[in-house]
Design an enzyme around this catalytic site. Structure first.
Site, short mmCIF file in Angstrom:
data_model
loop_
_atom_site.label_atom_id
_atom_site.label_comp_id
_atom_site.label_asym_id
_atom_site.label_seq_id
_atom_site.Cartn_x
_atom_site.Cartn_y
_atom_site.Cartn_z
N GLY A 37 40.97 34.99 53.99
CA GLY A 37 42.22 35.73 53.99
C GLY A 37 42.41 36.71 55.12
O GLY A 37 43.54 36.98 55.52
N ASP A 99 41.70 44.62 45.84
CA ASP A 99 42.29 44.43 44.52
C ASP A 99 41.29 44.94 43.49
O ASP A 99 41.34 46.10 43.11
CB ASP A 99 42.64 42.96 44.32
CG ASP A 99 43.46 42.71 43.06
OD1 ASP A 99 43.64 43.63 42.25
OD2 ASP A 99 43.93 41.57 42.88
N PHE A 149 51.72 39.49 43.81
CA PHE A 149 50.83 38.41 44.23
C PHE A 149 51.12 38.19 45.71
O PHE A 149 52.17 37.66 46.08
CB PHE A 149 51.03 37.13 43.42
CG PHE A 149 50.03 36.07 43.81
CD1 PHE A 149 48.73 36.13 43.35
CD2 PHE A 149 50.39 35.06 44.70
CE1 PHE A 149 47.79 35.18 43.74
CE2 PHE A 149 49.46 34.11 45.09
CZ PHE A 149 48.16 34.17 44.61
N ASP A 156 47.06 33.62 50.73
CA ASP A 156 47.59 32.34 50.31
C ASP A 156 47.89 32.26 48.82
O ASP A 156 47.46 33.11 48.04
CB ASP A 156 46.60 31.23 50.66
CG ASP A 156 45.36 31.27 49.78
OD1 ASP A 156 45.03 30.23 49.20
OD2 ASP A 156 44.72 32.34 49.69
#
Length: 171
Positions: A37, A99, A149, A156
């Protein structure tokens, strides 16, 4: 999809972060992006660092706690290890999103266990959630809501939308 941050806003923030890092970090630090990511963020950050006089070494580590799902499994897996010795070095661990904090906590612990002189944490986006791990990030690009999200700019939805030049929320 809702746009959270535009391409221009991202470029401006990365430039400001790079200026701060170039002042703060030793010239020979190791930039360590977490795949997959963070690769786009890390590439733009590396170029911005260079414009501000920093030219770090780069090596990648790949960690996973999602496995294609939209929620963390709670277990961090090392998929690709460092290929350089990090003992005695200052390492800037760069990730896409904070997160739960599990991946960054795992990565930081691994780097410390290998004898790094110092470990700094950098995230592109910090989600405003209750983090499973208590972490202090040294550099934070943006903040997003707990229920966003995130997609785009390297992040992704099951392998898709990584190439969006902006950061969006898919929900």
């Amino acid at each position: 999809m809702r746009t959270l941050f535009t391409e221009d806003e991202i470029a401006q923030r990365i430039d400001a972060m790079a200026a701060e890092m170039a002042r703060d970090l030793p010239k020979d630090f190791l930039l360590a992006p977490v795949l997959t990511g963070a690769f786009i963020f890390a590439a733009d950050l590396l170029r911005a660092l260079y414009r501000h006089g920093a030219d770090p070494h780069v090596d990648f580590v790949q960690l996973s706690s999602y496995g294609g799902a939209r929620a963390s499994s709670g277990v961090v897996t090392l998929l690709k290890d460092f290929s350089v010795d990090i003992k005695g070095r200052t390492v800037l661990l760069v990730d896409d999103v904070l997160d739960t904090g599990r991946s960054l906590h795992f990565g930081k612990g691994m780097i410390e266990d290998r004898g790094a002189k110092d470990v700094k944490l950098c995230v592109f986006v910090k989600k405003l959630t209750g983090h499973a791990e208590d972490l202090k990030c040294d550099y934070i690009g943006f903040e997003a809501q707990a229920d966003d999200f995130l997609v785009g700019y390297g992040m992704d939805d099951d392998g898709r939308k990584r190439g969006l030049p902006l950061l969006g929320s898919a929900n």
